[in-house]
Design an enzyme around this catalytic site. Structure first.
Site, mmCIF file in Angstrom:
data_model
loop_
_atom_site.group_PDB
_atom_site.id
_atom_site.type_symbol
_atom_site.label_atom_id
_atom_site.label_comp_id
_atom_site.label_asym_id
_atom_site.label_seq_id
_atom_site.Cartn_x
_atom_site.Cartn_y
_atom_site.Cartn_z
ATOM 1 N N HIS A 87 0.855 -1.189 0.000
ATOM 2 C CA HIS A 87 0.000 0.000 0.000
ATOM 3 C C HIS A 87 0.888 1.234 0.000
ATOM 4 O O HIS A 87 1.816 1.341 0.806
ATOM 5 C CB HIS A 87 -0.904 0.027 1.246
ATOM 6 C CG HIS A 87 -1.725 1.288 1.306
ATOM 7 N ND1 HIS A 87 -2.899 1.433 0.608
ATOM 8 C CD2 HIS A 87 -1.512 2.465 1.932
ATOM 9 C CE1 HIS A 87 -3.380 2.643 0.819
ATOM 10 N NE2 HIS A 87 -2.566 3.292 1.616
ATOM 11 N N ASP A 167 -15.318 2.629 7.597
ATOM 12 C CA ASP A 167 -14.249 3.548 7.182
ATOM 13 C C ASP A 167 -14.714 4.429 6.030
ATOM 14 O O ASP A 167 -14.406 5.617 5.980
ATOM 15 C CB ASP A 167 -12.997 2.772 6.758
ATOM 16 C CG ASP A 167 -12.002 3.709 6.080
ATOM 17 O OD1 ASP A 167 -11.519 4.621 6.779
ATOM 18 O OD2 ASP A 167 -11.766 3.582 4.872
ATOM 19 N N ARG A 174 -14.624 12.877 7.408
ATOM 20 C CA ARG A 174 -13.356 13.555 7.732
ATOM 21 C C ARG A 174 -12.958 14.509 6.621
ATOM 22 O O ARG A 174 -12.438 15.603 6.863
ATOM 23 C CB ARG A 174 -12.247 12.511 7.953
ATOM 24 C CG ARG A 174 -12.404 11.743 9.254
ATOM 25 C CD ARG A 174 -11.524 10.503 9.258
ATOM 26 N NE ARG A 174 -10.148 10.793 8.960
ATOM 27 C CZ ARG A 174 -9.312 9.970 8.310
ATOM 28 N NH1 ARG A 174 -9.725 8.785 7.910
ATOM 29 N NH2 ARG A 174 -8.086 10.314 8.088
ATOM 30 N N SER A 189 -7.792 3.894 9.212
ATOM 31 C CA SER A 189 -8.524 3.865 7.943
ATOM 32 C C SER A 189 -7.811 2.952 6.938
ATOM 33 O O SER A 189 -8.415 2.049 6.351
ATOM 34 C CB SER A 189 -8.620 5.302 7.411
ATOM 35 O OG SER A 189 -9.037 5.326 6.081
ATOM 36 N N LYS A 193 -8.845 -1.450 5.966
ATOM 37 C CA LYS A 193 -9.111 -1.996 4.629
ATOM 38 C C LYS A 193 -8.119 -3.115 4.295
ATOM 39 O O LYS A 193 -8.486 -4.120 3.695
ATOM 40 C CB LYS A 193 -9.033 -0.870 3.591
ATOM 41 C CG LYS A 193 -10.256 0.052 3.656
ATOM 42 C CD LYS A 193 -10.102 1.281 2.789
ATOM 43 C CE LYS A 193 -9.197 2.296 3.399
ATOM 44 N NZ LYS A 193 -9.387 3.677 3.035
HETATM 45 N N1 URA Z 1 -6.083 6.951 2.732
HETATM 46 C C1 URA Z 1 -7.024 6.266 3.400
HETATM 47 O O1 URA Z 1 -7.488 5.220 2.952
HETATM 48 N N2 URA Z 1 -7.476 6.778 4.563
HETATM 49 C C2 URA Z 1 -7.015 7.931 5.086
HETATM 50 O O2 URA Z 1 -7.451 8.316 6.144
HETATM 51 C C3 URA Z 1 -6.028 8.627 4.386
HETATM 52 C C4 URA Z 1 -5.562 8.106 3.201
#
Ligand code: URA
Length: 431
Positions: A87, A167, A174, A189, A193
């Protein structure tokens, strides 16, 4: 009507006053917010209290796992091979997923790369791949499993709506309440995932610098450490590389042009920085998956990674030999004087590519696949007056003016002594 065990106002007050929330409180909060009992206004007050007062490691872990529990969790334990994913926190010209997935898959490690689309100045992997005629981002869970188990051994596709829906709701909130920048919220967050996705190994490319989400190195390191801890606690073998994003990665920023550059890397060439990061991340993923001595470079030069790429594109409906979209209009900026290119700021180049149509301002907007920027020189290169520095590409020449405005002051030609080379991979973070 069922009696709710907690009261949102009390929990907000606890975080406002610097206190901690318990595991059952956090579990209830995430569940009650997902089902609409806790209001957006209450959740945004809580997010701001978290941004200002932080969260303990236990609270961040509870928040992450509560968000994982809000949706489905994929399970690849039925595969007869390990799984590894990467990621990136996002940057300008970051196309590394494209050569990386087929490269790692060559070594018998399955890569379930569930990706997103771009928003703002950072590009999205799916947008780039959709430049390939016929290529399909949406796969069912069964199709993902079959592609990982079969000869392709890797997948890049859209993350289904079933993963961490809490999320999704919280991130959108947010975004509109000035609370994206809280490290506990970013870490939970991203990691909710990735944990829900079911990978066994996770390597994080945490970027710092002008083109990154985290401008500051110390903050990027704190984010990396927090995410590595969360992954490890959840049983995912996790490490992070801290990488420089002050300069665009590679020579292309956009979509179709980034696919072309990725294919160059898979053909054993490509820009040195893209190659370096691809190899570093592949080594890290393979090492955590039990292959510390894998000869990653050989798979790029002997055609194995290219064969995987072609099989992957074909498996998802694309034609690896099809011509990629070409722009209708281009505009080249030349060097006004001779010297050394001493500066090339990632953020303005990302904003310019976005204004050319390569990115989107709203999630539902389309992108222009042929739009973007090609760089003809990188910091440290000697240039002569009149030599092309970069070329803008768009479908409509009217877009050039605002892109050029973004680039005003974004690059500089000077004396060789004014350029200090900086390493791309700065630090490795493990538990
Ligand atoms: N990417 C995400 O998936 N979540 C965040 O809070 C910031 C970047």
């Amino acid at each position: 009507m069922a009696v709710e065990p907690f009261d949102a106002v009390q929990l907000i007050g606890a975080k406002r006053d610097g206190g901690s929330l318990t595991t059952p409180q956090i579990q209830w909060l995430v569940d009650a917010y997902t089902r609409g009992y806790v209001a957006d206004s209450q959740m945004s007050a809580l997010a701001m209290a978290i941004l200002l007062n932080g969260m303990s490691r236990q609270e961040i872990r509870d928040l992450t796992m509560a968000m994982v529990a809000s949706g489905e969790r994929l399970d690849f334990s039925g595969l007869d091979k390990p799984t590894a994913d990467k990621h990136s926190t996002g940057g300008v010209g970051d196309k590394i997923t494209l050569p990386l997935m087929p490269l790692v898959a060559c070594f018998g490690v399955a890569v379930p790369q569930l990706s997103g689309r771009g928003l703002g100045h950072t590009g999205g992997t799916l947008d780039k791949l959709e430049s390939i005629p016929g290529w399909r981002a949406s796969l069912s869970n069964d199709e993902v499993f079959a592609q990982l188990a079969g000869p392709v051994g890797g997948v890049i596709c859209a993350a289904g709506a079933g993963l961490a829906p809490a999320d999704k709701k919280l991130y959108a909130l947010r975004d509109t309440t000035g609370t994206v920048e809280a490290i506990p919220l970013i870490a939970s967050s991203i990691m909710s995932k990735k944990i829900a996705e079911g990978t066994g190994v996770l390597v994080l490319d945490v970027k710092f610098g002008s083109g990154a989400f985290m401008k500051d190195f110390a903050k990027a390191r704190e984010l990396a450490q927090t995410m590595v801890e969360l992954g490890t606690d959840a049983g995912v073998a996790t490490s992070a590389l801290l990488t420089d994003m002050n300069v665009p990665l590679g020579l292309t920023i956009g979509n179709a042009n980034e696919v072309r550059e990725s294919v160059e890397v898979l053909a054993g060439g490509g820009p040195a920085d893209v190659l370096e990061l691809t190899v570093a991340l592949a080594r890290e993923m393979l090492s955590l998956a039990g292959q510390p001595d894998a000869d990653v470079e050989a798979a790029l030069t002997d055609g194995r990674a290219m064969d995987r790429w072609r099989a992957f594109v074909t498996a998802q409906g694309g034609d690896p030999d099809a011509a990629l979209p070409e722009p209708r209009e281009t505009h080249t900026v030349v060097a006004p004087s001779s010297g050394v290119l001493t500066r090339q700021e990632a953020l303005p180049f990302g904003i310019a590519a976005w204004r050319l149509g390569a990115g989107r301002a709203r999630q539902e907007d389309p992108v222009v696949h042929a739009a973007g920027i090609e760089l003809h020189a990188k910091p440290g290169d000697t240039v002569t007056a009149g030599q092309p520095l970069f070329t803008l590409a768009a479908d409509d020449a009217a877009r050039f003016e605002r892109a050029l405005e973004a680039l005003d002051g974004a690059w500089e030609i000077g004396e060789a002594s004014a350029h200090t080379p900086s390493p791309l991979v700065v630090e490795r973070v493990t538990q």
